[in-house]
Design an enzyme around this catalytic site. Structure first.
Site, PDB file in Angstrom:
ATOM      1  N   ASP A   5     -36.217 -15.561  23.725  1.00  0.00           N
ATOM      2  CA  ASP A   5     -37.031 -13.983  22.996  1.00  0.00           C
ATOM      3  C   ASP A   5     -38.364 -14.739  23.158  1.00  0.00           C
ATOM      4  O   ASP A   5     -39.193 -13.446  23.330  1.00  0.00           O
ATOM      5  CB  ASP A   5     -36.103 -14.832  21.802  1.00  0.00           C
ATOM      6  CG  ASP A   5     -34.856 -13.574  21.703  1.00  0.00           C
ATOM      7  OD1 ASP A   5     -34.125 -13.371  22.403  1.00  0.00           O
ATOM      8  OD2 ASP A   5     -33.959 -13.904  20.362  1.00  0.00           O
ATOM      9  N   LEU A   6     -39.088 -15.563  22.389  1.00  0.00           N
ATOM     10  CA  LEU A   6     -40.014 -15.586  21.960  1.00  0.00           C
ATOM     11  C   LEU A   6     -41.274 -15.483  23.454  1.00  0.00           C
ATOM     12  O   LEU A   6     -41.644 -14.615  24.065  1.00  0.00           O
ATOM     13  CB  LEU A   6     -40.451 -16.736  21.325  1.00  0.00           C
ATOM     14  CG  LEU A   6     -40.196 -16.864  19.981  1.00  0.00           C
ATOM     15  CD1 LEU A   6     -40.585 -17.430  19.676  1.00  0.00           C
ATOM     16  CD2 LEU A   6     -40.936 -15.266  19.205  1.00  0.00           C
TER      17      LEU A   6
END
Length: 425
Positions: free
Chosen positions: A174-175
């Protein structure tokens, strides 16, 4: 009085943020930290899914939402209503960047896809973050950090040998997708400054995970080696791992011959340096487990703090193993401004992770907390040229929501709405 905040490097850049949860919201947050005017667009009922990731039912008291959406203004509009979609199209005509993380094709059906918006604003940089990208056989699948970690190979090489699969302790796909999206947006924006042309930026959680397998992929491509879990150890250098002390753990990075020799001298175990098994890095890698055992025997005789002092004086890279509380108590972390506070109208003083990149002339700044649901709806639309009467009509019909900082909306019910492409695990 506090000093006025300097304009950031991206001051004057208008970003429409049609994202939910983490990857897309992290991308637009990075842009906002650097001074971009980011307008967070949410559904009127319930808002971003992270608003419900809290210990209560109040959508304004979510630490998860506040963590991803600082420095943004908030607009709440129903995209399924044609009038709501037209509001976004109107904003997109004057925007520089749009970031979204819905499943590929969903915004096209609402008339908000990249081709439709860029036809009206050829300079628009339109960024899409999805689970698997806009093309390929998996393009239509929903994406989650856990799935991306599994399919990118990360889970196959994380954890301890012989143990069940383990994901990285943070939602790294995600990051990282958010970071790569910001990188793509800025690259496309520089191109636009030169040519006037916008473009489509496409990245995914899966590719974000694969991109982090640098050492492992290099070894596979060159030698056919398939990476397996190694705990905290390095795949190419030894000793380079966390080792036990008398009262905890210490991370030691003696990744080259000079640091290895310094380590042996600092630990007063020169016999290891003379041992043929450990004479060079290939030998130390071949006998890594035996080497770790020998070092642990020595390290267990003193505390972590004692060894840190010894190793620092010897010039051997090392550090303590912190939990998250200890991280933010460290004087160096605080000296680097990695804890920043804002005042939230409902949550009071809120602490944030500081900006990890420092610019000398146009520094990043944490200027405001995450917006209340619809907090800036009227403000943003007035700036876009909408009349007060038109705004009031949309508010009355539920197409828009506005919330002032003094209101207490409490919980909001969850309704049917376009689903995000990913949720942080």
């Amino acid at each position: 009085m506090s000093e006025p905040v300097q304009p950031g490097a991206l001051a004057g850049v208008r970003v429409l943020d049609l994202t939910q949860v983490m990857a897309g919201a992290y991308c637009s947050m990075l842009l906002a930290d650097m001074g971009a005017d980011v307008i967070k667009i949410e559904r009127p009922e319930g808002g971003d899914d992270t608003r419900r990731m809290s210990r209560g039912s109040d959508v304004e008291l979510s630490p998860a939402f506040n963590a991803m959406n600082r420095n943004k203004r908030g607009l709440a509009v129903d995209l399924k209503d044609p009038r709501g979609a037209e509001v976004v199209r109107r904003l997109a005509r004057g925007a520089d960047v749009l970031v979204e993380n819905f499943r590929p094709g969903l915004l096209d059906r609402l008339g908000l896809g990249q081709e439709a918006l860029r036809a009206e604003n050829p300079g628009l940089v339109y960024c899409s973050i999805s689970g698997f990208g806009a093309t390929g056989p998996y393009a239509g699948r929903g994406g989650y950090d856990l799935v991306a970690q599994a399919m990118s190979g990360l889970m196959s090489m994380t954890g301890e040998p012989g143990r069940p699969p383990a994901k990285v302790g943070v939602p790294i796909c995600d990051l990282n997708a958010g970071v790569f999206a910001a990188y793509g947006v800025l690259s496309a924006y520089i191109h636009r400054l030169r040519t006037g042309e916008g473009q489509f930026v496409d990245t995914s959680l899966l590719e974000a995970g694969i991109a982090y397998t640098v050492w492992e992929t290099a070894m596979f491509f060159s030698l056919g080696d398939v990476a397996r879990p190694m705990g905290s150890a390095h795949r190419l250098s030894a000793p380079y791992e966390a080792l036990p002390t008398a009262d905890g753990w210490i991370a030691i990075g003696a990744a080259n011959q000079r640091n290895w020799e310094r380590l042996c001298q600092a630990l007063d175990c020169q016999a290891l340096n003379r041992d043929p098994r450990f004479a060079d890095n290939p030998g130390r890698m071949k006998h890594r487990i035996e080497l770790a055992g020998e070092l642990a025997t020595r390290l267990r005789t003193r505390t972590t703090a004692a060894w840190l002092e010894v190793l620092e004086n010897a010039g051997v890279p090392s550090g303590p193993l912190y939990d998250i509380e200890q991280v933010y108590s460290d004087p160096h972390v605080r000296a680097r401004d990695m804890v920043v506070e804002t005042e939230h109208p409902r949550m009071g003083t809120v602490r944030h992770i500081g900006a990890p990149v420092k610019l000398s002339g146009t520094p990043a700044a944490i200027r405001r907390p995450a917006p209340l649901l619809g907090q800036h709806s009227r403000e943003v639309l007035v700036e876009a040229g909408m009349s007060a009467a038109d705004i009031d009509e949309l508010l009355a019909d539920g197409v828009l929501l506005t919330t002032s900082a003094g209101d207490h909306p409490g919980a909001a019910s969850e309704v049917s709405s376009p689903e995000p492409t990913e949720v942080s695990a």
